[in-house]
Design an enzyme around this catalytic site. Structure first.
Site, PDB file in Angstrom:
ATOM      1  N   ILE A 143      22.221   7.270  21.994  1.00 16.69           N
ATOM      2  CA  ILE A 143      22.992   8.989  22.301  1.00 16.69           C
ATOM      3  C   ILE A 143      23.904   8.944  23.783  1.00 16.69           C
ATOM      4  CG2 ILE A 143      22.176  10.845  21.177  1.00 16.69           C
ATOM      5  CD1 ILE A 143      20.147   9.888  19.788  1.00 16.69           C
ATOM      6  N   CYS A 192     -22.030  -1.376  29.913  1.00 24.74           N
ATOM      7  CA  CYS A 192     -23.072  -2.226  30.065  1.00 24.74           C
ATOM      8  C   CYS A 192     -24.397  -1.094  29.405  1.00 24.74           C
ATOM      9  CB  CYS A 192     -23.044  -2.875  30.454  1.00 24.74           C
ATOM     10  SG  CYS A 192     -24.054  -2.547  32.621  1.00 24.74           S
ATOM     11  N   ARG A 209      14.840  -2.577  17.675  1.00 22.28           N
ATOM     12  CA  ARG A 209      16.644  -2.320  18.172  1.00 22.28           C
ATOM     13  C   ARG A 209      17.064  -3.025  18.513  1.00 22.28           C
ATOM     14  NH1 ARG A 209      18.611   1.882  22.187  1.00 22.28           N
ATOM     15  NH2 ARG A 209      20.436   2.013  21.950  1.00 22.28           N
ATOM     16  N   THR A 250      15.589   8.403  36.957  1.00 21.77           N
ATOM     17  CA  THR A 250      16.625   7.236  38.355  1.00 21.77           C
ATOM     18  C   THR A 250      17.887   6.333  37.182  1.00 21.77           C
ATOM     19  OG1 THR A 250      14.923   7.055  39.538  1.00 21.77           O
ATOM     20  CG2 THR A 250      16.470   5.125  39.666  1.00 21.77           C
ATOM     21  N   LYS A 261      13.251  14.486  20.631  1.00 19.06           N
ATOM     22  CA  LYS A 261      13.885  13.072  21.234  1.00 19.06           C
ATOM     23  C   LYS A 261      12.466  12.245  21.753  1.00 19.06           C
ATOM     24  CE  LYS A 261      16.581  10.598  23.661  1.00 19.06           C
ATOM     25  NZ  LYS A 261      16.110   9.502  24.630  1.00 19.06           N
ATOM     26  N   LYS A 294      22.924  17.283  16.485  1.00 16.28           N
ATOM     27  CA  LYS A 294      23.465  16.178  15.052  1.00 16.28           C
ATOM     28  C   LYS A 294      23.911  17.296  14.135  1.00 16.28           C
ATOM     29  CE  LYS A 294      19.651  12.474  15.231  1.00 16.28           C
ATOM     30  NZ  LYS A 294      18.275  11.487  13.826  1.00 16.28           N
ATOM     31  N   ASP A 330      13.008   6.937  33.918  1.00 16.59           N
ATOM     32  CA  ASP A 330      13.838   7.563  33.454  1.00 16.59           C
ATOM     33  C   ASP A 330      15.524   8.128  33.495  1.00 16.59           C
ATOM     34  OD1 ASP A 330      12.564   7.067  29.197  1.00 16.59           O
ATOM     35  OD2 ASP A 330      13.019   5.786  31.306  1.00 16.59           O
ATOM     36  N   CYS A 344     -23.443   3.324  32.445  1.00 13.55           N
ATOM     37  CA  CYS A 344     -22.335   2.533  32.726  1.00 13.55           C
ATOM     38  C   CYS A 344     -21.367   2.390  32.106  1.00 13.55           C
ATOM     39  CB  CYS A 344     -22.445   1.260  32.929  1.00 13.55           C
ATOM     40  SG  CYS A 344     -21.198  -0.312  32.923  1.00 13.55           S
TER      41      CYS A 344
END
Length: 693
Positions: free
Chosen positions: A108, A428, A159, A61, A138, A310, A59, A425
């Site tokens: 935003i 299994c 959206r 970048t 956020k 806001k 994000d 494991c």
């Protein structure tokens, strides 16, 4: 899905640079070219993020690329109505009906710099005077519109592009925090905006289960959420741990005067809100709120990447208005990205085809070289002990060769001791045995994880090369209950396949033809396909030449390891591994089942054959009429040629029978490899002096 070919030369698509030259150093032509590339790249990143849910970059970048584009457009007067800076990215996918939103779902405006937040406040106060702000986390999930009519859920819409999105109502109804009917005195019509997300602890649990099943884990909770909400089967969505926070009114027949009043009424209606919402008197309070949430960010059970500030008063909001992209009464003050250092939330244990257990650290998502990383290899028990790493520790993550993430070191110890592999494991429940620094599941092909990978290997290039049966299709068939053992491949019917998503009549027929053509495989291919540890194509070829038949080989393998040690390429360790493979009752049972359908060909060494085809390499695809594909491979090998499973620049001929694989034909065309029909192949053999019966 790969990026379109025409975008491949764009430097801002993969690992893009973010150290840009100063604007004043650019010519008008250079700026215009950079704007074109950035727009192209951002549109592709938007598509990847909003539509495919498979982002190429982190994000932060993306934010840097977007800011650069915005600055260039402003400095050089290069604005355009179709620019990504003028619209919200993303388009609805085709699998769902497209629905127009009751009101635009805009993005935003945001920044990670405090000065930008203060500039937002100054503009607000300059245009509408003193205001109070509502501060909210956020959320890093999937934003959606929920429309209620007469209190009943009418539709839920993603959206999408901000103007219209995908109707995912059937999926939304399966989420526990989405009320089907509102409570209390609700408006006749109410459209609210909510964030669908996957709680972090549930995300790590879900990823651990995916890794243990041999599936690719999700990169982060947002990807997991986006991938789930777009599933076509609501039953799958119901199984995933999704939740919703509601945080805004998009439209209503009865509006409140302030945002805080709206949020206070939400719980009365049955709409879940976040308990971290606060009302502050000024921007200083908002900045303090952001800094406090940053400190507790890692302790929250949901991902946030900043806070949203806001304007509280709705009349002031209307006066402030909006741009084409975002509302002017809201601003997101983003957190700095986690860079390389992050906590380990959990450890999953992946079981490989040979039973090897690989511990994988599940991380709080972190930015490493511009890529979001949420898992990293811990290699093996010895490595874990040497680094003294455990769940709860904060670690530094690196990428080996800029590709494979791994834990480099523990930065802050948050646990006691180091992680210990389970004694059984995770798939299994068979005992786990150590072999030097490695650990292995002893369940063999009776272990579901090993079974899935064994089927993939059996059908792969080093096995019987069944085109059309890759990792994705094997997983689909296993999940559908059609494959419980390798032998089940030979029980598949056309209707089994065409009933599944993505399978048509032709693709089903092609796969069944591939499977049918493998019923009499060359012995070397069959030995390799069984997935015996340390027995790849080369070793399998030597074993086949030594023993001639599968029965002779198996008898020697089940006897004593030293019966195998005289074979070229087979030493003491490999011989012991082969012996242990057949000593396993589970493995033996699977092999017996396969032999009910398959008759490996006998290998004969003909002293009279020469090297007529010496130096040639053949690849075969489809079903041959006059001989099996295995017989053709054995024939050319007996006369000095190589027979491989995939086409490359070293291939001399691709021999195509009925229902040939499209991939191999395309590879042949790409590498200028001649494609021979069966008749042409037989003619070539006769020309080279190879006698045909």
């Amino acid at each position: 899905m790969p990026v379109a070919d025409e975008n491949e030369d764009n430097p801002y698509l993969r690992d893009p640079p973010t150290d840009f030259a100063p604007l004043e150093e650019l010519s008008a032509d250079e700026a215009e070219r950079q704007v074109e590339l950035l727009r192209e790249a951002i549109r592709e990143h938007d598509r990847r993020y909003y539509v495919e849910s498979e982002p190429l970059i982190a994000d932060r970048t993306y934010d840097a690329l977007f800011a650069r584009l915005r600055d260039l457009e402003a400095e050089f007067d290069l604005t355009h109505p179709d620019s990504p800076t003028r619209s919200v990215g993303g388009e609805p996918i085709e699998a769902f009906d497209t629905v127009e939103h009751v009101a635009p779902m805009l993005s935003i405006d945001n920044s990670g710099e405090e000065d930008a937040v203060r500039e937002f406040d100054e503009r607000v106060r300059r245009e509408v005077g003193e205001v109070q702000y509502v501060c909210e986390p956020k959320f890093d999930g999937v934003s959606m519109e929920f429309v209620y009519e007469d209190g009943s859920l009418a539709r839920a819409v993603t959206r999408g592009d901000g103007r219209e999105g995908d109707d995912v109502t059937r999926n939304a109804r399966t989420i526990g925090s989405v009320p089907q009917q509102l409570h209390g005195e609700y408006p006749e019509t109410l459209a609210v905006r909510g964030e669908v997300y996957m709680p972090k602890d549930e995300f790590q649990k879900h990823n651990r289960e995916r890794i243990e099943r041999g599936e690719e884990p999700f990169a982060n909770p947002r990807n997991a959420t986006a991938g789930t909400i777009r599933r076509l089967d609501p039953a799958v969505v119901a199984e995933r741990p999704l939740a919703v926070f509601y945080f805004d009114v998009l439209a209503a027949s009865d509006l409140e005067d302030t945002h805080r009043d709206e949020l206070e009424r939400f719980p009365e209606f049955g709409l879940r809100t976040n308990d971290r919402v606060e009302v502050v008197d000024d921007i200083e309070g908002a900045i303090d709120y952001r800094n406090r949430l940053l400190e507790i960010r890692d302790g929250l059970d949901y991902e946030i990447d900043g806070v949203v500030i806001k304007v509280d008063d709705r009349e002031a909001r209307e006066e402030l208005g909006r741009t084409a992209r975002h509302d002017r009464w809201a601003f997101a003050y983003k957190f700095p990205a986690r860079a390389e250092v992050t906590p380990i939330a959990d450890v999953a244990v992946q079981v490989g085809r040979t039973g090897r257990l690989t511990p994988v650290a599940l991380l709080e998502p972190v930015d490493v070289g511009g890529v979001t990383v949420s898992r990293a290899s811990l290699h093996n028990p010895e490595e874990i002990e040497a680094k003294n790493v455990n769940v709860g520790d904060t670690v530094r993550v690196q990428r080996a060769g800029d590709v494979i993430p791994y834990v480099e070191e523990v930065v802050e110890k948050g646990s006691e001791g180091h992680y210990e592999l389970p004694e059984t494991c995770p798939v299994c429940d068979s005992p786990v045995e150590r072999d030097g620094p490695m650990a292995f599941c002893t369940g063999g092909l009776g272990c579901d994880a090993q079974l899935r990978r064994s089927i993939e290997y059996y059908a792969g290039d080093d096995g019987l090369d069944l085109e059309g049966l890759g990792e994705k299709s094997v997983r689909q068939l296993v999940d559908a209950g059609l494959l419980e053992t390798v032998a089940d491949l030979y029980e598949l019917e056309r209707e089994n396949l065409t009933d599944l998503e993505g399978w048509g009549e032709q693709s089903a027929e092609n796969l069944l033809a591939e499977i049918d053509a493998s019923r009499e495989p060359p012995l070397p291919d069959f030995l390799s396909a069984l997935g015996i540890p340390h027995v790849g194509p080369t070793t399998a070829r030597e074993l086949a030449r030594e023993f001639g038949t599968f029965a002779e080989f198996r008898e020697a393998a089940e006897d004593e390891p030293d019966c195998l040690e005289g074979v070229d390429d087979v030493g003491e360790t490999v011989a012991e591994t082969i012996h242990e493979f057949f000593a396993s009752e589970a493995n033996a049972a699977v092999v017996d089942d396969v032999l009910e359908h398959v008759s490996p060909q006998e290998v004969t060494v003909d002293a009279d054959t020469g090297g007529e085809l010496e130096g040639l390499t053949f690849v075969f695809t489809g079903s041959l009429a006059e001989m099996t594909r295995g017989e053709a491979q054995e024939l050319v090998e007996a006369h000095g040629a190589n027979a491989t499973g995939s086409v490359s620049g070293n291939t001399n001929y691709l021999v195509a029978g009925e229902n040939p694989g499209a991939t191999k034909q395309q590879d042949a065309e790409d590498n200028d490899v001649p494609i021979l029909e069966e008749g042409e192949f037989r003619a070539l053999l006769e020309e080279e002096g190879v006698a045909l019966e």
